[in-house]
Design an enzyme around this catalytic site. Structure first.
Site, mmCIF file in Angstrom:
data_model
loop_
_atom_site.group_PDB
_atom_site.id
_atom_site.type_symbol
_atom_site.label_atom_id
_atom_site.label_comp_id
_atom_site.label_asym_id
_atom_site.label_seq_id
_atom_site.Cartn_x
_atom_site.Cartn_y
_atom_site.Cartn_z
ATOM 1 C CB ALA B 319 -0.926 0.010 1.213
ATOM 2 C CB CYS B 445 5.215 0.727 -11.994
ATOM 3 S SG CYS B 445 6.449 0.383 -10.748
#
Lengths: 181, 596
Positions: B319, B445
């Site tokens: 997170a 990513c």
């Protein structure tokens, strides 16, 4: 994570009443869902019951925070409010102070509010009452303590303190992250 | 008149000759003064008219001389024979009219001469243009010479300028575009690609093995675009925190501070693109009071794909620093529970700060090892977001050190960790959830295949899941095959984003639905899997028997055998194909009763 003891609860409520007055009942008896106060490592968290139950399954060492942190208890047993409690404070605030745009940034840097930066103030604010500071667009900027009562503030010289700064949202940038947990 | 005409004719001839001489002179003049003429067309015309006048004057004077010689001895001044008095001396046009025949011919020659000159000039220009064309064509069809090993060694001694490397890269790309016709005969394609890889890695500062990997994934010209785009920054984007503000009001407030902004895209109702800002976006009072969060466009996509609903139980496994977690809370309207987990305490402190700043009240922050969450919270969550830690090959524009610090070994290590995390996430999902039926999103990513398609494909083989559409209609579909590897065809439903195509960070998003708690996917036909399945189901069914007995005694509702009959294959011998499993539903019970 444990519930607060009676002494701790009393200290907490005394502090909150300074800012919220009788509205503190609204925090305890909420219409939507029951919320409770819990303590994690000397910090008080205000959280709804369902979330609290989920958090019970998380190990103590791994748990960092639940819901909203209101503040922490110091070593000597006193309770200190944090900027993270601002939302609840501003919702139920009894005494409010509005600050001119020119001195907004000064307050966000941690300075006290002086008379020349004061735009509005609620009537009958006693001296040393807990006060929430707002910008002209009604955004809560922080909170503090009224240095003078409202009447005295009117007769104050322009460089005199109106609100003694305690906490402001600029702290999110000034490295208070380490202070969060 | 006749005599005169004869003499005038002869004189006209003489004049012609002189004119021709003049022509030659003027021709040579023309050739030498071409450039000047091109520049000064007005002057040119003047020149011609001047010359005409000059020559006309010559004609005039000659004619006048003729006339004076002829008229004087003959008779009176004004007679038909002597028409000199009819000729006005200064008017040239009348001269032209009077002098018919040769003189007019001479004048026409004049004009003709000029037009001929112009024609010749135009011809010369056309020929020059043709010559240039053929020259440039020759240049372009010239075959690019790929430097050999010796030439490259020589290169090491001198300083090669970046522009030279760039032109060599572009030449190689041209050659590769039409390899058959543009190649050098004795050089292979791999040599060109190798040279391209080393040039690109030198020009942009990458590790050569990374560049070779990109070339194998993308192809030559796209790699060039990707690497070029990764050198330039992506636009700054903010996400409105709908818990505290509306996008319109926020935009107005920011514009008052002098920020110029635009809505992000039509797929986002909360994104704003910052074009220019006189104030730092991370320090405005609006930021401090939690009206917006700095977040890249690509990071919004996994959350949109997950689409959490209010009053759900959601887990965010990786997170920190809380951008996606806060977006989840925003979509859930601060109702429900989110557990925000991350391994590192330092980064989690930032998550806590962001949650408070943005006014999120439903988050529990913790610092577990994500791989163990499958056992700590088995079958608990309605939705899970796993934004796995990765090599960051898609966000090079933000962190250029990735170019030299990440090796293919690092990428593979990340891949291993991601596989573990993904399996743990699937175990923590509750597939019986009413709202969503156990949905999770896996995102990274990175643009590498090791960390994206391979990981998801691995999970497909190890757990009973299926890939569903991400509901993001933009983005390129994921790879189904790469070199010798073949992935499950449903991987085409995953989405990839690239900086050179979408002007977003390089990202990968996959949406996965859990079908059951089984450890393997039921559509696989290999016997090994069936055997494993059988063993596990035997264990499961024994436990279930025990449970059923206990439940029956306690008077509770028992588990319906039919629901799990699909799993109870243990009566089927290993060689049986699975397709007939449904028909064998009744058999297990008989065996069970006899066995128990």
């Amino acid at each position: 994570m444990r519930p607060l003891t009676e002494d701790e609860t009393r200290t907490l409520f005394v502090k909150l009443t300074e800012y919220m007055g009788k509205s503190i009942e609204k925090m305890i008896n909420r219409s939507d869902e029951r919320h409770c106060f819990r303590l994690i490592k000397d910090r008080v968290y205000y959280v709804s019951e369902s979330i609290m139950k989920t958090a019970n399954s998380v190990r103590r060492e791994d748990l960092l925070h639940v819901g909203v942190c209101l503040g922490k208890f110091t070593k000597s047993g006193k309770f200190r409010l944090h900027i993270t409690a601002l939302e609840y404070l501003s919702q139920h605030a009894k005494y409010k102070v509005w600050v001119k745009p020119s001195s907004e940034m000064s307050f966000l840097y941690g300075n006290h509010v002086i008379k020349s930066g004061l735009a509005r103030m609620t009537e009958n604010t006693p001296q040393y009452a807990g006060v929430v500071v707002y910008s002209m667009s009604d955004i809560p900027l922080g909170f503090g303590v009224a240095a003078q009562s409202t009447e005295h503030c009117q007769t104050l010289e322009p460089s005199g303190n109106v609100v003694l700064h305690q906490s402001d949202i600029g702290e999110y940038l000034r490295g208070v992250e380490d202070d969060m947990c | 008149m006749g005599r005169r005409s004869k003499s005038s004719r002869s004189k006209a001839k003489a004049k012609k000759q002189s004119l021709e001489e003049l022509e030659l002179h003027s021709m040579s003049e023309n050739e030498s003064n071409e450039e000047e003429k091109i520049v000064e067309t007005g002057g040119k015309e003047k020149g011609i008219s001047e010359r005409k006048e000059h020559e006309k004057k010559d004609d005039e004077s000659e004619d006048e001389n003729e006339c004076t010689i002829e008229t004087n001895p003959k008779g009176p001044l004004f007679s038909d024979e002597n028409t000199a008095w009819l000729r006005p001396t200064k008017n040239k046009i009348l001269d032209l009219d009077e002098d018919d025949g040769d003189d007019i011919n001479e004048k026409e020659l004049e004009v003709e001469r000029q037009s001929r000159l112009i024609d010749m000039e135009m011809k010369a220009e056309k020929e020059e243009a043709k010559a240039e064309m053929s020259r440039t064509i020759a240049q372009e069809t010239e075959i690019f010479h790929l430097p050999t090993m010796e030439e490259l060694e020589n290169e090491e001694n001198r300083v090669v300028s970046p522009s030279e490397i760039r032109s060599r890269i572009e030449s190689i790309l041209e050659v590769l575009a039409d390899f058959k016709s543009r190649r050098e005969q004795d050089r292979s394609r791999s040599e060109y690609i190798h040279q391209l890889a080393s040039d690109l890695s030198e020009l942009y500062g990458y590790l050569p093995e990374l560049m070779e990997y990109f070339l194998s994934m993308f192809g030559a010209s796209e790699t060039y675009e990707f690497v070029d785009a990764s050198d330039r920054p992506r636009p700054l984007i903010i996400r409105t925190n709908t818990l505290k503000a509306r996008r319109k009001d926020l935009a107005t407030a920011l514009m008052k501070r002098g920020v110029s902004l635009d809505p992000l895209a039509n797929w986002s109702k909360v994104g704003l693109k910052i074009i220019e800002s006189p104030v730092p976006m991370g320090a405005t009072p609006e930021y401090l009071s939690g009206h917006y969060m700095l977040q890249s466009a690509a990071s919004m996509c996994p959350v949109l794909a997950l689409n959490p609903q209010p009053n759900e139980k959601v887990l965010d496994m990786s997170a920190a620093p809380g951008g996606k977690t806060s977006y989840l809370a925003q979509l859930m309207r601060n109702k429900g529970v989110i557990i925000a987990n991350d391994l590192k305490l330092d980064r989690q402190k930032a998550t806590v700060a962001n949650m408070h700043r943005l006014g999120v009240k439903i988050v529990i922050t913790c610092t577990h090892d994500g791989r163990k969450l499958g056992k700590k919270f088995p079958h608990t969550f309605d939705r899970i977001l796993l934004d796995a830690p990765c090599s960051g090959l898609g966000v090079i524009s933000r962190d250029p050190s990735v170019k030299v610090q990440r090796t293919i070994m690092d990428v593979k290590k990340n891949s291993h960790l991601q596989k573990e995390l993904l399996l743990a996430a699937i175990d923590a999902l509750n597939h019986k959830s009413k709202k969503s039926g156990g949905v999770m999103v896996y995102s990274t990513c990175s643009v590498s295949i090791f960390e994206n398609e391979e990981v998801v494909n691995y999970a497909l083989q190890k757990r009973d899941i299926k890939i569903i559409s991400t509901t993001l209609d933009f983005g390129k579909p994921g790879f189904i095959r790469y070199k010798e590897k073949r992935f499950h065809p449903s991987l085409a439903l995953t989405r990839r984003f690239y900086p050179h195509v979408h002007n977003m960070d390089g990202f990968f998003v996959a949406k996965i639905q859990k079908l059951s708690d089984g450890k393997t996917k039921h559509s696989l036909e290999s016997t090994k899997h069936i055997e494993q399945d059988i063993e596990e189901k035997m264990k499961d069914s024994k436990e279930k028997d025990r449970k059923r007995k206990v439940d029956a005694s306690a008077g509770k509702e028992t588990l319906k055998p039919n629901k799990n009959a699909k799993n109870d294959h243990f009566s089927i011998p290993p060689s049986f194909p699975k397709k007939k499993s449904n028909a064998k539903v009744t058999k297990p019970r008989r065996y069970k009763n006899s066995g128990s």
